[in-house]
Design a protein around this motif. Sequence first.
Motif, PDB file in Angstrom:
ATOM      1  N   SER A 253       0.827  -1.208   0.000  1.00 26.66           N
ATOM      2  CA  SER A 253       0.000   0.000   0.000  1.00 26.66           C
ATOM      3  C   SER A 253       0.863   1.260   0.000  1.00 26.66           C
ATOM      4  CB  SER A 253      -0.919   0.018   1.219  1.00 26.66           C
ATOM      5  OG  SER A 253      -1.905  -0.957   1.116  1.00 26.66           O
ATOM      6  N   LEU A 254       1.933   1.234   0.769  1.00 28.30           N
ATOM      7  CA  LEU A 254       2.854   2.372   0.772  1.00 28.30           C
ATOM      8  C   LEU A 254       3.507   2.559  -0.591  1.00 28.30           C
ATOM      9  CD1 LEU A 254       4.647   2.108   4.237  1.00 28.30           C
ATOM     10  CD2 LEU A 254       2.976   3.809   3.503  1.00 28.30           C
TER      11      LEU A 254
ATOM     12  N   THR B 222       1.019   4.164  -2.863  1.00 29.78           N
ATOM     13  CA  THR B 222       0.828   5.562  -2.495  1.00 29.78           C
ATOM     14  C   THR B 222       1.987   6.422  -2.973  1.00 29.78           C
ATOM     15  OG1 THR B 222      -0.475   4.940  -0.569  1.00 29.78           O
ATOM     16  CG2 THR B 222       0.503   7.148  -0.556  1.00 29.78           C
TER      17      THR B 222
ATOM     18  N   ALA C 222       1.934   6.904  -6.750  1.00 23.69           N
ATOM     19  CA  ALA C 222       0.989   7.954  -7.145  1.00 23.69           C
ATOM     20  C   ALA C 222       1.576   9.337  -6.858  1.00 23.69           C
ATOM     21  CB  ALA C 222      -0.331   7.776  -6.414  1.00 23.69           C
ATOM     22  N   LEU C 223       2.216   9.497  -5.719  1.00 25.82           N
ATOM     23  CA  LEU C 223       2.847  10.768  -5.373  1.00 25.82           C
ATOM     24  C   LEU C 223       3.939  11.127  -6.374  1.00 25.82           C
ATOM     25  CD1 LEU C 223       3.074  13.053  -3.240  1.00 25.82           C
ATOM     26  CD2 LEU C 223       4.807  11.646  -2.128  1.00 25.82           C
TER      27      LEU C 223
ATOM     28  N   ILE D 127      -3.383   7.707 -11.388  1.00 24.08           N
ATOM     29  CA  ILE D 127      -3.657   7.771  -9.950  1.00 24.08           C
ATOM     30  C   ILE D 127      -4.959   7.049  -9.621  1.00 24.08           C
ATOM     31  CG2 ILE D 127      -4.254   9.343  -8.058  1.00 24.08           C
ATOM     32  CD1 ILE D 127      -2.183  11.269  -9.163  1.00 24.08           C
TER      33      ILE D 127
ATOM     34  N   ALA E 269      -5.359   3.863  -7.193  1.00 26.45           N
ATOM     35  CA  ALA E 269      -6.298   3.907  -6.064  1.00 26.45           C
ATOM     36  C   ALA E 269      -7.205   2.679  -6.057  1.00 26.45           C
ATOM     37  CB  ALA E 269      -7.129   5.185  -6.128  1.00 26.45           C
TER      38      ALA E 269
ATOM     39  N   GLN F  59      -5.181  -0.235  -4.912  1.00 24.49           N
ATOM     40  CA  GLN F  59      -4.960  -0.192  -3.470  1.00 24.49           C
ATOM     41  C   GLN F  59      -6.224  -0.566  -2.705  1.00 24.49           C
ATOM     42  OE1 GLN F  59      -3.113   3.360  -2.077  1.00 24.49           O
ATOM     43  NE2 GLN F  59      -2.876   2.584  -0.015  1.00 24.49           N
TER      44      GLN F  59
ATOM     45  N   GLN G 229      -6.444  -3.721  -0.129  1.00 18.74           N
ATOM     46  CA  GLN G 229      -6.885  -3.617   1.253  1.00 18.74           C
ATOM     47  C   GLN G 229      -8.079  -4.514   1.539  1.00 18.74           C
ATOM     48  OE1 GLN G 229      -7.270   0.508   2.324  1.00 18.74           O
ATOM     49  NE2 GLN G 229      -5.104   0.896   1.960  1.00 18.74           N
TER      50      GLN G 229
END
Length: 97
Positions: free
Chosen positions: A19-20, A23, A26-27, A44, A48, A51, A55
Amino acid sequence: MNHQTKGLPKTQVYGFVLSLVLTFAALFIALKTSISFTAIMWIIGTLAILQAGLQLFMFMHLTEGEDSPAQTINVIYGIFIAIVTIGGSIWVMSFGM
């Protein structure tokens, strides 16, 4: 059943790290690439969705309790509510209705 084991919960740690990674990917794409705004938004959005799926499987135990269709129905209902909420928000922000 009691599934407590000693040691580190490897599946959750793996899911957290993944997940990190998603993230930070995307950043990085948002801040450090020079591709078009539309392409950045699509990438992005795709990250999402990936992700969210990750989860569902890693943290919300989607694969547990396969005998009951209630869990599948709840997930489908949740996806429907998310689509309606996002679609309605975009509609209101775009057209002011």
